[in-house]
Design an enzyme around this catalytic site. Structure first.
Site: not given
Ligand code: AMP
Length: 170
Positions: A58, A95
């Site tokens: 995205r 995770e």
């Molecule tokens: P993080 O590495 O935990 O910051 O997760 C970010 C990545 O995971 C991004 O590329 C987001 O597109 C996806 N992502 C994580 N949580 C969500 C969520 N609740 N809704 C949509 N996309 C998410």
């Protein structure tokens, strides 16, 4: 233009307990999509971006129009095995298990100011990996930009001292 109101919550996707922030209604609304791209482009300009790295997938949808608006190179950061030429890779913890991102090794001009774009900042693990990768490829991280921030997960704190800006916050 209330872009935030167009973000759709999808409970339990992709797995139980996750409230997925679905941006497809924003992408399907030309005025809202333009407002998001304009907002991110303005932030990229403020940070003097020489190029834009978008995180698969995205981050491609948002990052590519930002690069186009800036008249700057767009550089995709991809999941392993997708880029055809020589790459650099960083791994990061999920995770459960690990994932990785790759850039073409020659994609970033040495010393270039790089703005990293994704749709959403959650824990910041993905963006942190992208920052490490940009640095390993010889770029300077000018800022991390995302459309949405899940502020309660502390991603921006994790990315400090890099500048982090998001357009909407939950
Ligand atoms: P993080 O590495 O935990 O910051 O997760 C970010 C990545 O995971 C991004 O590329 C987001 O597109 C996806 N992502 C994580 N949580 C969500 C969520 N609740 N809704 C949509 N996309 C998410």
């Amino acid at each position: 233009m209330d872009v935030k109101a167009l973000i759709r919550d999808v409970p339990d996707f992709p797995k139980p307990g996750i409230l997925f922030k679905d941006i497809t209604p924003v992408l399907a609304h030309p005025e809202a999509f333009s407002a998001v791209i304009d907002g991110l482009t303005g932030l990229a300009r403020v940070h003097g971006a020489d190029c834009v790295v978008g995180i698969e997938s995205r981050g491609f949808i948002l990052g590519a129009p930002v690069a186009r608006a800036l008249g700057a190179p767009f550089i995709p950061a991809r999941k392993p095995g997708k880029l055809p030429a020589a790459t650099r890779r960083v791994e990061y913890a999920l995770e459960y298990g690990t994932d990785a991102l790759e850039l073409h090794a020659d994609a970033i001009r040495p010393g270039a100011r790089v703005v990293i774009v994704d749709d959403l900042l959650a824990t910041g693990g993905t963006a942190e990996a992208a920052c490490r990768l940009v640095t390993a490829c010889g770029g300077q991280v000018a800022a991390v930009l995302a459309f949405i921030e899940l502020a309660f997960l502390g991603g921006a704190t994790r990315l400090a001292p890099h500048a982090v800006h998001c357009l909407v916050r939950f």
